[in-house]
Enzyme design. Structure first.
Site, PDB file in Angstrom:
ATOM      1  N   ARG A 107       0.778  -0.985   0.148  1.00 15.51           N
ATOM      2  CA  ARG A 107       0.077  -0.020  -0.232  1.00 15.51           C
ATOM      3  C   ARG A 107       1.457   1.002   0.045  1.00 15.51           C
ATOM      4  O   ARG A 107       0.783   2.413  -0.093  1.00 15.51           O
ATOM      5  CB  ARG A 107      -1.579   0.382   1.083  1.00 15.51           C
ATOM      6  CG  ARG A 107      -1.839  -0.392   0.892  1.00 15.51           C
ATOM      7  CD  ARG A 107      -3.249  -0.248   2.103  1.00 15.51           C
ATOM      8  NE  ARG A 107      -2.678  -1.282   2.889  1.00 15.51           N
ATOM      9  CZ  ARG A 107      -3.754  -1.303   3.787  1.00 15.51           C
ATOM     10  NH1 ARG A 107      -4.721  -0.446   4.166  1.00 15.51           N
ATOM     11  NH2 ARG A 107      -3.622  -2.207   4.960  1.00 15.51           N
ATOM     12  N   LYS A 146      -0.803 -19.464   6.433  1.00 15.69           N
ATOM     13  CA  LYS A 146      -1.721 -19.882   7.139  1.00 15.69           C
ATOM     14  C   LYS A 146      -1.833 -18.656   8.022  1.00 15.69           C
ATOM     15  O   LYS A 146      -1.159 -17.766   7.853  1.00 15.69           O
ATOM     16  CB  LYS A 146      -1.058 -21.133   8.474  1.00 15.69           C
ATOM     17  CG  LYS A 146       0.457 -20.533   8.918  1.00 15.69           C
ATOM     18  CD  LYS A 146       0.817 -21.272   9.710  1.00 15.69           C
ATOM     19  CE  LYS A 146       0.261 -21.229  11.675  1.00 15.69           C
ATOM     20  NZ  LYS A 146       1.274 -20.161  12.387  1.00 15.69           N
ATOM     21  N   HIS A 151       5.304 -23.737   6.938  1.00 17.83           N
ATOM     22  CA  HIS A 151       7.411 -24.546   7.191  1.00 17.83           C
ATOM     23  C   HIS A 151       7.692 -25.176   7.567  1.00 17.83           C
ATOM     24  O   HIS A 151       8.715 -25.301   7.091  1.00 17.83           O
ATOM     25  CB  HIS A 151       7.454 -22.784   7.109  1.00 17.83           C
ATOM     26  CG  HIS A 151       7.052 -22.890   8.846  1.00 17.83           C
ATOM     27  ND1 HIS A 151       6.538 -21.758   9.970  1.00 17.83           N
ATOM     28  CD2 HIS A 151       8.501 -22.775   9.521  1.00 17.83           C
ATOM     29  CE1 HIS A 151       6.885 -21.972  11.123  1.00 17.83           C
ATOM     30  NE2 HIS A 151       8.355 -22.048  10.780  1.00 17.83           N
ATOM     31  N   LYS A 207      11.037 -28.397   6.519  1.00 14.26           N
ATOM     32  CA  LYS A 207      12.149 -28.272   7.067  1.00 14.26           C
ATOM     33  C   LYS A 207      12.329 -30.130   7.028  1.00 14.26           C
ATOM     34  O   LYS A 207      12.050 -30.806   7.168  1.00 14.26           O
ATOM     35  CB  LYS A 207      11.611 -28.344   9.187  1.00 14.26           C
ATOM     36  CG  LYS A 207      11.003 -27.528   9.827  1.00 14.26           C
ATOM     37  CD  LYS A 207      10.782 -27.266  11.205  1.00 14.26           C
ATOM     38  CE  LYS A 207       9.792 -25.921  11.269  1.00 14.26           C
ATOM     39  NZ  LYS A 207      11.639 -25.057  11.872  1.00 14.26           N
ATOM     40  N   GLU A 253       8.828 -23.001  22.655  1.00 10.26           N
ATOM     41  CA  GLU A 253       9.051 -21.874  22.533  1.00 10.26           C
ATOM     42  C   GLU A 253       9.629 -21.071  24.275  1.00 10.26           C
ATOM     43  O   GLU A 253       9.084 -20.962  24.689  1.00 10.26           O
ATOM     44  CB  GLU A 253       8.991 -20.462  22.049  1.00 10.26           C
ATOM     45  CG  GLU A 253       8.740 -22.009  20.285  1.00 10.26           C
ATOM     46  CD  GLU A 253       7.401 -20.314  19.125  1.00 10.26           C
ATOM     47  OE1 GLU A 253       8.109 -20.996  18.197  1.00 10.26           O
ATOM     48  OE2 GLU A 253       6.563 -20.070  19.702  1.00 10.26           O
ATOM     49  N   ASP A 275      -2.787 -20.576  16.383  1.00  8.53           N
ATOM     50  CA  ASP A 275      -1.584 -21.203  15.699  1.00  8.53           C
ATOM     51  C   ASP A 275      -0.672 -22.397  15.600  1.00  8.53           C
ATOM     52  O   ASP A 275      -0.010 -22.458  14.399  1.00  8.53           O
ATOM     53  CB  ASP A 275      -0.609 -19.876  16.456  1.00  8.53           C
ATOM     54  CG  ASP A 275       0.509 -19.733  15.895  1.00  8.53           C
ATOM     55  OD1 ASP A 275       0.668 -18.621  14.833  1.00  8.53           O
ATOM     56  OD2 ASP A 275       1.938 -19.365  17.373  1.00  8.53           O
ATOM     57  N   HIS A 324       1.615 -26.853  12.536  1.00 11.24           N
ATOM     58  CA  HIS A 324       2.383 -27.642  13.085  1.00 11.24           C
ATOM     59  C   HIS A 324       1.476 -28.838  13.775  1.00 11.24           C
ATOM     60  O   HIS A 324       3.007 -30.121  13.159  1.00 11.24           O
ATOM     61  CB  HIS A 324       3.351 -27.007  13.638  1.00 11.24           C
ATOM     62  CG  HIS A 324       3.535 -25.878  12.810  1.00 11.24           C
ATOM     63  ND1 HIS A 324       3.503 -25.031  11.579  1.00 11.24           N
ATOM     64  CD2 HIS A 324       3.627 -23.871  13.396  1.00 11.24           C
ATOM     65  CE1 HIS A 324       3.592 -24.019  11.284  1.00 11.24           C
ATOM     66  NE2 HIS A 324       4.079 -23.228  12.665  1.00 11.24           N
ATOM     67  N   LYS A 372       4.450 -21.281  24.652  1.00 13.43           N
ATOM     68  CA  LYS A 372       5.209 -19.656  24.428  1.00 13.43           C
ATOM     69  C   LYS A 372       5.829 -19.859  25.819  1.00 13.43           C
ATOM     70  O   LYS A 372       4.691 -19.668  26.568  1.00 13.43           O
ATOM     71  CB  LYS A 372       4.403 -18.206  23.531  1.00 13.43           C
ATOM     72  CG  LYS A 372       3.786 -18.686  22.572  1.00 13.43           C
ATOM     73  CD  LYS A 372       4.688 -17.940  21.893  1.00 13.43           C
ATOM     74  CE  LYS A 372       3.884 -18.365  19.990  1.00 13.43           C
ATOM     75  NZ  LYS A 372       5.043 -18.174  19.455  1.00 13.43           N
TER      76      LYS A 372
HETATM   77  C1  BG6 Z   1       4.839 -19.831  12.761  1.00 17.65           C
HETATM   78  C2  BG6 Z   1       3.713 -19.176  14.295  1.00 17.65           C
HETATM   79  O1  BG6 Z   1       3.952 -20.666  13.032  1.00 17.65           O
HETATM   80  O2  BG6 Z   1       5.759 -20.798  13.949  1.00 17.65           O
HETATM   81  C3  BG6 Z   1       4.372 -18.563  15.481  1.00 17.65           C
HETATM   82  O3  BG6 Z   1       2.818 -18.557  14.319  1.00 17.65           O
HETATM   83  C4  BG6 Z   1       5.906 -20.024  15.649  1.00 17.65           C
HETATM   84  O4  BG6 Z   1       4.468 -18.254  16.574  1.00 17.65           O
HETATM   85  C5  BG6 Z   1       5.881 -20.072  14.636  1.00 17.65           C
HETATM   86  O5  BG6 Z   1       6.391 -18.933  16.669  1.00 17.65           O
HETATM   87  C6  BG6 Z   1       7.881 -21.374  15.555  1.00 17.65           C
HETATM   88  O6  BG6 Z   1       8.378 -21.582  13.764  1.00 17.65           O
HETATM   89  P1  BG6 Z   1      10.087 -22.269  14.186  1.00 17.65           P
HETATM   90  O7  BG6 Z   1      10.089 -22.719  12.707  1.00 17.65           O
HETATM   91  O8  BG6 Z   1      10.340 -21.303  14.602  1.00 17.65           O
HETATM   92  O9  BG6 Z   1       9.504 -22.983  15.042  1.00 17.65           O
END
Ligand code: BG6
Length: 477
Positions: free
Chosen positions: A48, A158, A188, A192, A226, A245, A250, A340
């Site tokens: 934008r 996502k 993603h 991996k 994390e 999330d 994942h 988290k």
């Molecule tokens: C993302 C989430 O899809 O994956 C995040 O939105 C998360 O909250 C992240 O931190 C984790 O990815 P990775 O590859 O660092 O484990």
């Protein structure tokens, strides 16, 4: 699968987003450096803000320097890469901008028709996807060009919707314009190396697979932890919460990879068929029983984060016990635990095998001392370990747990590709194996929706920052 194209343009919607800055531009630059991109390609950022091509290039340059400090910004290759970057300012809601985009694409590729291969990347909030897709179609940018062979594909980030109905709706709109084989729903985690290796580990070895079932496996535990909080994503987290999330995508994708049957072959759909079957077989929760299998937590201090409500009930931790009702896994618990601000950052899958029928060896005749486990560490280390009991040296016959470990770092040399490298290359080549198919998206939402409904309005259990999560997590084990 298609051959890699000789020429293409990638159009990134949300070019000023965090994702673009942290993942997409660095990945494209590194793919270029590693020689994975063809001679002819263009990267068109769409946003934008009013920016010239030069200003956009300067912005990408600055972001790469600050956000990707390890990246090699050699003068010449980086200059060449930057010369392939272009910028188009448009109002996503107005079709005129998309006509303009089409003209820019034609000019850049030197074609009188938009025959170039076009890969659209939606790094935008999900609510914008239908608007973008419909406008692309109206501007004639959605259909493959059968006459000259130019394909059009779309990568969608996502979350795909926020529950089952919205995911279906989103899919219906995208499906009006792009056929399923041209839609790449990215998670993603599937890019991996260690996740892709799960299938290879299971199905290229004769050792493990005969034991990979309810007769020998006591439980499977998947952890995605994390040691940092939600960072500056308060607004997003308040909407999403951890179940949506991380667990919906994942977490359940890891579960599917561990539990799937061998595919008929290595075609994308054969693999995705098996994953979808697992998700479909997950024992459905009911509103009444979900509470016994789910613990939600919120880290202390979450409510003081930026853009978070002072009385927020959003979860930043979840532990869920699943069962997969099929012949292989009936009654074997699969735990997914994610959170988290936990003690450490680690993603791993622990497969615990049954105790031997009789254990003579001390110090206690319980098999917790000889825990027979396969431990797949997805990150930060990329390892697979087998944990088993060995005789402690000495006169007494006592077992101690020991490890046999494979480590990617020591067994394979060379620069590995990152998830975004791999998935961008796969999308260009048309390989959908590591992209999520719509049926799996829907099965996953169906599972998560019931859990969320069952716990709606409940206050998640509080846990201290850098702990192992709420103590109540023991309730589901
Ligand atoms: C993302 C989430 O899809 O994956 C995040 O939105 C998360 O909250 C992240 O931190 C984790 O990815 P990775 O590859 O660092 O484990």
């Amino acid at each position: 699968m298609q051959a890699k194209p000789d020429s293409f343009s990638i159009v990134i919607f949300g070019a000023n987003s965090d994702l673009a800055a942290r993942k997409l531009f660095p990945s494209l630059y590194e793919l270029f450096l590693l020689g994975h991109l063809p001679e002819e390609y263009r990267v068109i950022g769409v946003g934008r803000a009013a920016l010239s091509h030069e200003e956009f290039r300067a912005q990408v340059d600055e972001k790469l320097r600050t956000l990707s400090p390890g990246i090699v910004l050699d003068k010449l290759p980086f200059k060449t890469f930057c010369s392939r970057l272009f910028y188009v300012k448009l109002d996503l809601a107005l079709v005129e901008g998309y006509h303009f985009l089409r003209r820019v694409l034609m000019d850049l590729s030197g074609e009188s028709n938009t025959c170039d291969h076009l890969l659209f990347y939606l790094a935008t909030p999900p609510a914008l996807a239908p608007i973008i897709v419909r406008n692309l179609a109206q501007a004639g940018l959605g259909e493959n060009k059968a006459t000259c062979g130019g394909w059009r594909k779309i990568i969608v980030e996502k979350p795909y919707g926020s529950n089952l109905p919205s995911a279906r709706e989103l899919n219906a709109v995208i499906g009006e314009v792009f056929s399923e084989e041209r839609i790449f729903r990215i998670d993603h985690y599937l890019g991996k190396e260690t996740v892709q290796n799960i299938m290879v580990f299971r199905f290229s070895n004769g050792i493990f697979e005969p034991l990979w079932n309810r007769h020998y496996i006591a439980n499977v535990s998947i952890t995605i932890a994390e040691n940092f909080g939600i960072r500056d994503r308060g607004a997003y987290y308040e909407e999403a919460g951890l179940l949506r999330d991380i667990v919906q995508n994942h977490g359940l994708q890891l579960l599917a990879a561990v539990a799937m049957e061998p595919p008929v072959d290595l075609s994308a759909d054969a693999v995705r068929d098996e994953k979808a079957k697992v998700l479909r077989s997950v024992r459905p929760f009911t509103i009444e029983n979900a509470g016994q299998s789910v613990v939600l937590g919120q880290y202390e201090g979450y409510r003081s984060e930026k853009n978070v409500a002072a009385d927020s009930r959003v979860e930043t931790f979840a532990a869920v016990k699943f069962f997969i009702d099929n012949w292989r896994w009936k009654d074997v618990p699969f735990f997914i635990k994610a959170g988290k601000n936990l003690a450490e950052t680690v993603t791993e899958i622990v497969i615990t095998f049954n105790c031997p029928p009789q254990n003579f060896f001390g110090p206690a005749s319980s098999c917790s001392y000889t825990a027979n486990q396969v431990i797949m560490r997805i990150q930060p280390e990329e390892t697979i370990a087998i944990r088993f009991g060995a005789k402690r040296p000495g006169e007494e016959v006592i077992t101690d747990p020991v490890f046999m470990k494979f480590d990617y770092k020591t067994s394979f040399a060379g620069v590995g590709l990152t998830p975004y490298h791999r998935l961008l290359l796969d999308a260009l080549a048309g390989d959908q194996m590591n992209f999520i198919r719509q049926d799996s998206v829907e099965y996953s939402w169906a599972i998560i929706d019931v859990i969320r409904e069952a716990v709606a309005g409940q206050q998640p259990d509080s846990y201290p920052v850098h702990s192992r999560g709420p103590e109540s997590v023991q309730n589901i084990y």
